[in-house]
Design a protein around this motif. Structure first.
Motif, mmCIF file in Angstrom:
data_model
loop_
_atom_site.group_PDB
_atom_site.id
_atom_site.type_symbol
_atom_site.label_atom_id
_atom_site.label_comp_id
_atom_site.label_asym_id
_atom_site.label_seq_id
_atom_site.Cartn_x
_atom_site.Cartn_y
_atom_site.Cartn_z
ATOM 1 N N ALA A 195 0.897 -1.176 0.023
ATOM 2 C CA ALA A 195 -0.092 -0.156 -0.043
ATOM 3 C C ALA A 195 0.672 1.258 -0.240
ATOM 4 C CB ALA A 195 -0.952 -0.034 1.230
ATOM 5 N N MET A 196 2.164 0.951 0.021
ATOM 6 C CA MET A 196 3.067 2.297 -0.013
ATOM 7 C C MET A 196 3.507 2.731 -1.522
ATOM 8 S SD MET A 196 5.177 1.389 3.294
ATOM 9 C CE MET A 196 6.180 3.024 3.373
ATOM 10 N N PRO A 197 3.855 4.190 -1.561
ATOM 11 C CA PRO A 197 4.097 4.476 -2.879
ATOM 12 C C PRO A 197 5.243 4.113 -3.566
ATOM 13 C CG PRO A 197 4.630 6.201 -1.138
ATOM 14 C CD PRO A 197 3.580 4.918 -0.655
ATOM 15 N N GLY A 198 6.210 3.446 -2.883
ATOM 16 C CA GLY A 198 7.415 3.028 -3.396
ATOM 17 C C GLY A 198 7.386 1.424 -3.695
ATOM 18 N N PHE A 199 6.326 0.868 -3.592
ATOM 19 C CA PHE A 199 6.372 -0.310 -3.688
ATOM 20 C C PHE A 199 6.521 -1.042 -5.453
ATOM 21 C CE2 PHE A 199 3.481 -4.510 -4.637
ATOM 22 C CZ PHE A 199 4.191 -5.438 -3.675
ATOM 23 N N GLY A 200 6.024 -0.185 -6.222
ATOM 24 C CA GLY A 200 6.200 -0.518 -7.620
ATOM 25 C C GLY A 200 7.726 -0.235 -8.105
ATOM 26 N N THR A 201 8.257 0.753 -7.615
ATOM 27 C CA THR A 201 9.600 1.132 -7.836
ATOM 28 C C THR A 201 10.549 -0.127 -7.174
ATOM 29 O OG1 THR A 201 9.063 3.505 -7.452
ATOM 30 C CG2 THR A 201 11.301 2.965 -7.995
ATOM 31 N N VAL A 276 12.641 2.112 1.288
ATOM 32 C CA VAL A 276 14.045 2.790 0.704
ATOM 33 C C VAL A 276 13.262 4.105 -0.175
ATOM 34 C CG1 VAL A 276 15.848 2.822 -0.617
ATOM 35 C CG2 VAL A 276 15.560 1.316 1.197
ATOM 36 N N PHE A 277 12.656 3.401 -1.213
ATOM 37 C CA PHE A 277 11.934 4.188 -2.207
ATOM 38 C C PHE A 277 10.888 5.362 -1.898
ATOM 39 C CE2 PHE A 277 14.099 0.959 -5.023
ATOM 40 C CZ PHE A 277 15.160 1.518 -5.280
ATOM 41 N N SER A 278 10.065 4.463 -1.047
ATOM 42 C CA SER A 278 8.969 5.523 -0.360
ATOM 43 C C SER A 278 9.161 6.882 0.174
ATOM 44 C CB SER A 278 8.009 4.833 0.440
ATOM 45 O OG SER A 278 7.508 3.857 -0.049
#
Ligand code: PHE
Length: 449
Positions: A195-201, A276-278
């Motif tokens: 559910a966090m924004p960095g998941f796809g990255t 990390v990416f989030s």
């Protein structure tokens, strides 16, 4: 347990699988895999790592479990039992003891960091702190000889206490509780990370195979880690295999083990890199990655403090179940070779390794300037084992299995009904493929230094 007839065994086969998974799944999966992936450019490294696990790790895992089960002996006497008394192959066993000794020396220190962070989360200090403060915690710990040694003492004490209780009542029982819990918690964290924004990255970073980023050095790290993460090349799987009985196929169990271990690493990688990416951080932060970034995730979650406590407790369990298997290699040998009681063997081996660990702990502060080949004690033990003694041990184990024992051992490993093709693949993997790959990497590693 000084004779083969009185020798300890697993209570159940599932007990073996859990204990072996407990050995394999450890700091290597949750701490080391994410940071070495980050340092080596992501996807391409992951691909090489997966290839190493499949073509080098799996055959050697099969061979090790087989050697132990067949000989019903410790890592040194296995080679004498299966070859002949006084056989030079027992040197492989000595090498294994050396690896176990060195790995547990630094492993226990990192286990101590986990204790430290676990306690910080219990007291609420971790969730209440600002990001900068959390980062500071790790530096603070590294700067404190007393704390590093204290936590290392605690961790080593717990390891010795469990191993001293025996194979079934100590090791098997401990794993039966800790391993399922670890898996459940990792799945929960993964769901939360999705559910966090960095998941796809994070997914892209781990699974996009960008061959430009691939380096020989990365390949070297990958094969070393394949050994480390599967607990290979130093007799842990051999020793655990020696507590197995019966003629069952080892193949399915070993495949299951490799799959569980790899799945845990990938899941841990996704969780860590999502954070990390989030937070817009760099993936190549090195060893502090998990101890600085994961607490940031916990702070974002509802009930984060509870999750942080549970997480560090379970990383502690993962580390402990691996440490147990490292100590058991030495304890099995000492008790069978010298006729010591398990208690005495666990205490003596534990004390000697503990002292090595103290040197490792102090290499972050008081002994930071003591270097060999440009490396501190901690880095030296880590590098020497995963780049040298484990691969070398694995290479020799593969050769012993493939050439000295040969097709009959392969047929017994795979079990019935025997598929001729599978047998040939396993035979030539251990005779040629794994040894050549490891030999090439050992040479490359030495040249690289
Ligand atoms: N496999 C363990 C890990 O990944 C480390 C280990 C190595 C354990 C060798 C036992 C023997 O953390």
């Amino acid at each position: 347990m000084t004779t083969a007839t009185k020798r300890a065994h697993w209570h159940t086969r599932a007990g073996f699988l859990l204990a072996a998974a407990g050995s394999a799944v450890g700091l290597g999966n949750i701490w080391k895999f994410p940071y070495i992936t980050g340092e080596n450019g992501g996807g391409a490294f992951v691909l090489v790592y997966l290839a190493c696990v499949t073509f080098v790790g799996l055959p050697i895992l099969l061979a090790e479990v087989y050697l132990g089960r067949e000989s019903q002996r410790n890592v040194v006497q296995t080679f004498e039992t299966l070859h002949r008394p006084g056989s030079a192959w027992r040197i492989v066993g000595w090498l294994g003891l050396l690896s176990a000794f060195c790995i547990l020396g630094f492993y226990s220190v990192v286990g101590g960091w986990v204790v430290h962070f676990g306690l910080k989360s219990v007291t609420g200090a971790l969730s209440a702190a600002s990001d900068a403060t959390v980062e500071h915690y790790l530096e603070e710990l590294f700067a404190s000889p007393a704390l590093l040694v204290l936590w290392h003492t605690l961790f080593m004490g717990a390891t010795v206490a469990i191993v001293a209780r025996g194979v079934s009542a100590g090791i098997e029982r401990a794993n039966r509780v800790m391993m399922p819990g670890l898996i459940v918690l990792l799945v929960l964290l993964l769901v939360r990370a999705a559910a966090m924004p960095g998941f796809g990255t994070a997914l892209e970073f781990l699974f996009r195979f960008d061959f430009e980023a691939l380096s020989a050095r990365g390949a070297l790290v990958a094969v070393g880690h394949a050994f480390f993460t599967l607990s290979l090349g130093m007799g842990a799987m051999l020793t655990y295999g020696s507590y197995l009985t019966g003629p069952h196929s080892i193949a399915r169990t070993a495949l299951g083990l490799a799959v569980i271990d790899t799945a845990v690493s990938l899941m841990a990688g996704v969780v860590v890199f999502t954070v990390v990416f989030s937070f817009g951080q760099e993936p190549g932060a090195g060893p502090p990655l998990v101890f600085v970034t994961l607490p940031l995730l916990f702070k974002q979650m509802g009930g984060g403090q509870l999750v942080a406590v549970a997480f560090f407790l379970l990383v502690f369990f993962a580390a402990l179940t691996s440490a147990i298997s490292l100590l058991e290699v030495v304890v099995a040998y000492a008790s069978e070779r010298f006729g010591w009681t398990r208690r005495r063997a666990a205490l003596s081996a534990g004390a000697a390794i503990y002292l090595l660990g103290v040197l490792c702990a102090l290499s972050f502060n008081l002994l930071a300037e003591v270097k060999l080949l440009g490396l501190t004690v901690f880095d030296l033990l880590d590098s020497a084992t995963s780049k040298f003694t484990m691969p070398l041990g694995g290479l020799l184990i593969a050769l012993f299995y493939g050439w000295v024992l040969g097709p009959r051992a392969v047929a017994h490993t795979v079990g019935r009904p025997v598929s001729a093709l599978v047998c040939q693949v396993l035979l030539w993997s251990t005779r040629l493929v794994a040894p050549l790959a490891v030999a090439w990497l050992l040479v490359a590693g030495l040249v690289d230094r």
